[in-house]
Design a protein around this motif. Sequence first.
Motif, short mmCIF file in Angstrom:
data_model
loop_
_atom_site.label_atom_id
_atom_site.label_comp_id
_atom_site.label_asym_id
_atom_site.label_seq_id
_atom_site.Cartn_x
_atom_site.Cartn_y
_atom_site.Cartn_z
N LYS A 78 0.83 -1.22 0.00
CA LYS A 78 0.00 0.00 0.00
C LYS A 78 0.86 1.26 0.00
CE LYS A 78 -4.03 -2.01 2.08
NZ LYS A 78 -3.56 -3.41 1.95
N LEU A 79 0.34 2.27 -0.67
CA LEU A 79 1.03 3.56 -0.66
C LEU A 79 0.52 4.37 0.53
CD1 LEU A 79 2.90 5.59 -2.21
CD2 LEU A 79 0.80 6.51 -3.19
N ILE A 80 1.43 4.70 1.44
CA ILE A 80 1.01 5.44 2.64
C ILE A 80 1.84 6.71 2.79
CG2 ILE A 80 0.71 5.32 5.15
CD1 ILE A 80 0.57 2.21 4.70
N PRO A 81 1.34 7.81 2.24
CA PRO A 81 2.06 9.07 2.45
C PRO A 81 2.13 9.38 3.95
CG PRO A 81 0.27 9.34 0.85
CD PRO A 81 0.08 8.01 1.51
N ALA A 82 3.28 9.89 4.39
CA ALA A 82 3.42 10.12 5.83
C ALA A 82 3.97 11.51 6.11
CB ALA A 82 4.35 9.07 6.42
N ASP A 83 3.45 12.11 7.18
CA ASP A 83 4.00 13.38 7.67
C ASP A 83 4.97 13.05 8.80
OD1 ASP A 83 2.41 14.76 5.95
OD2 ASP A 83 1.06 15.60 7.47
N PHE A 84 6.20 13.47 8.64
CA PHE A 84 7.19 13.33 9.71
C PHE A 84 7.31 14.69 10.40
CE2 PHE A 84 9.65 9.29 9.45
CZ PHE A 84 8.83 8.66 8.53
N ILE A 85 7.02 14.71 11.69
CA ILE A 85 7.07 15.97 12.45
C ILE A 85 8.23 15.88 13.43
CG2 ILE A 85 5.81 17.49 14.02
CD1 ILE A 85 3.21 16.09 12.92
N GLY A 86 9.13 16.84 13.38
CA GLY A 86 10.28 16.78 14.30
C GLY A 86 10.66 18.17 14.79
N PHE A 87 11.49 18.20 15.83
CA PHE A 87 11.93 19.46 16.45
C PHE A 87 13.45 19.51 16.48
CE2 PHE A 87 7.71 18.45 17.92
CZ PHE A 87 7.04 19.67 17.78
N THR A 88 14.01 20.63 16.04
CA THR A 88 15.48 20.71 16.02
C THR A 88 16.05 20.68 17.44
OG1 THR A 88 15.36 23.12 15.95
CG2 THR A 88 15.59 22.00 13.84
N GLN A 89 15.38 21.35 18.36
CA GLN A 89 15.88 21.37 19.75
C GLN A 89 14.97 20.56 20.66
OE1 GLN A 89 16.11 25.56 20.82
NE2 GLN A 89 16.63 25.95 18.68
N SER A 90 15.61 19.84 21.56
CA SER A 90 14.80 19.06 22.51
C SER A 90 14.44 19.93 23.71
CB SER A 90 15.59 17.85 22.99
OG SER A 90 16.59 18.28 23.89
N LEU A 91 13.51 19.47 24.49
CA LEU A 91 13.20 20.16 25.74
C LEU A 91 14.02 19.57 26.89
CD1 LEU A 91 9.32 20.50 25.37
CD2 LEU A 91 11.02 22.31 25.20
N HIS A 92 14.38 18.29 26.76
CA HIS A 92 15.08 17.62 27.87
C HIS A 92 16.55 18.00 27.96
CE1 HIS A 92 16.67 15.00 24.73
NE2 HIS A 92 15.42 14.79 24.33
N GLY A 93 17.14 18.46 26.82
CA GLY A 93 18.53 18.92 26.86
C GLY A 93 19.58 17.83 26.81
N ASN A 94 19.18 16.60 26.66
CA ASN A 94 20.16 15.51 26.56
C ASN A 94 20.47 15.30 25.07
OD1 ASN A 94 21.35 12.95 26.27
ND2 ASN A 94 20.41 12.21 28.18
N GLN A 95 21.60 15.86 24.64
CA GLN A 95 21.92 15.88 23.21
C GLN A 95 22.13 14.48 22.64
OE1 GLN A 95 21.44 18.80 21.78
NE2 GLN A 95 21.71 17.90 19.75
#
Length: 539
Positions: free
Chosen positions: A397-414
């Motif tokens: 099946k063809l399943i288009p997907a949205d990938f949502i991400g954040f450049t900076q974390s909130l937890h601060g553990n790089q």
Amino acid sequence: MSLPTINPTKTNAWKKLQDHYGTFGNIHMKDLFAQDKERANKFTVKWDDFYVDFSKNRITEQTLNYLLELAEEVKLKDAIKSQFSGEIINETEGRAVLHTALRAPKDANFKVEGVNVMPEIYAVKQKIETFTNQVVNGELKGFTGKAFTDVVNIGIGGSDLGPAMVVDALQYYKNHLTTHFVSNIDGDHVNEVIKKLNPETTLFVIVSKTFTTQETLSNANTLKAWFLKSATEAAIAKHFVAVSTNIQNVKAFGIDENNIFPMWDWVGGRFSLWSAVGLTISLAVGYKNFDSLLLGANKMDEHFKNEDFKTNIPVVLALISVWYNNFFKAESEAIIPYCQYLNQFATYLQQGIMESNGKSIDRNGNPIDYQTGTIIWGEPGTNSQHAFFQLIHQGTKLIPADFIGFTQSLHGNQDHQDKLMSNFFAQTEALLNGKTEAEVIAEGTASSIIPFKIFDGNKPTNTIFINKLTPESLGKLIAMYEHKIFVQGIIWNIFSYDQFGVELGKQLASKILQEFNNSAVNNHDSSTQNLLNHYKRMS
Ligand SMILES: O=P(O)(O)OC[C@H]1O[C@H](O)[C@H](O)[C@@H](O)[C@@H]1O
């Protein structure tokens, strides 16, 4: 003025898209990238703290141009204007659709039947702010003089999913109050929540636009009865507040008039978290954060209203989704946030998208012979990689997907952040490129296993990349999907703001409930009849 009623399949753009799809054939995105070094730049929109890359889609500039022509032909611009100017665009319910007014600045001018609604909105916002501060600061107290420690949101559908998702998403910003959500009519839900509560320090927020919803009223009554085991009727005024348009029913429930937070029929349930329906959000993260959420949504509204369609994020995402839904016949879309805080995001969007656009009658009242609403599903990465990604990578099946991400974390553990994000990038790259037979052979794979290790690739993704998860950026993200829903509804020539499809089951359930008191049940199909009789014997 009513919304345009143009059958999208009869437009010139649709015909062009059809021919274009025919010639598109098996073009691999890998080749499109190889042919054009500028491809990623051409198909990326940078706006505020959003970086939206839609280059990993099976589109060319020509595709986008035809899709933009489609938007013009169905008169999307006029439709946007109609929505923002408070016209009765929810025609089947005779209502305006103005959730955008809820997050507009005080001096904005949103009119419903000639009356500016901003003063009412700001009066309720003021009430939310005052009440939130009094609860959070411990000024308001329960019936034994103790400050509140717990808040229970009682609601379902739009009166639950939005607040629950946002409170979960913003838990990093939470104060000392513990929040609970009771929605299901299944008594286990309320029962398990009750186990965690102390009646002296619990605030109940009953949320129901109509105040007629069976689940919400039953749960509210159960909680009230439990509360009254330790408190007197007079204490209800201190512990129960309600959010509703139905002031009469709220009062009949026994709630003090001062404890009612009004909303309006021009706010659809699934678009209502920006109204007093978001009271639990405000209580959980403080009014300032709630207001930032609204500000973010307002910024996205302005972008949607003013930006050229070619670089208009919700418009572009909606058009690409139509391309897959109607031409590639993709049935579903996955929402994959690389962010544990967005754990409930796909569930929340299921109501927004599927209740709005799951329609098969067009705006002229005629049956539709093309596909409408997409099926939405998803889970956060990386968990989803270990669960259902196999099917996205190698399924049929063809399943288009949205990938949502954040450049900076909130937890601060790089270390964690880099590992998370390396997966985020790797997955969309793998979905794009796949792995060829030559590459599998080069890995020294035994010849009988080779076919199983080949990945076709060419799987479309959008990357929605945001600087940081804040109340404001979350507001933008939610509003982005709200506008995507609207655009798709306009293109498909359906009414996105009613939901008659949920009524039939409700009506039958109340009929069946009454029949439990009858000795014999005999006016159903034989399957339902057998099941009901079995239940009556066994329960
Ligand atoms: O807020 P209420 O009136 O209790 O409605 C709660 C929910 O009820 C119905 O099932 C509708 O389909 C939803 O759109 C709505 O959000």
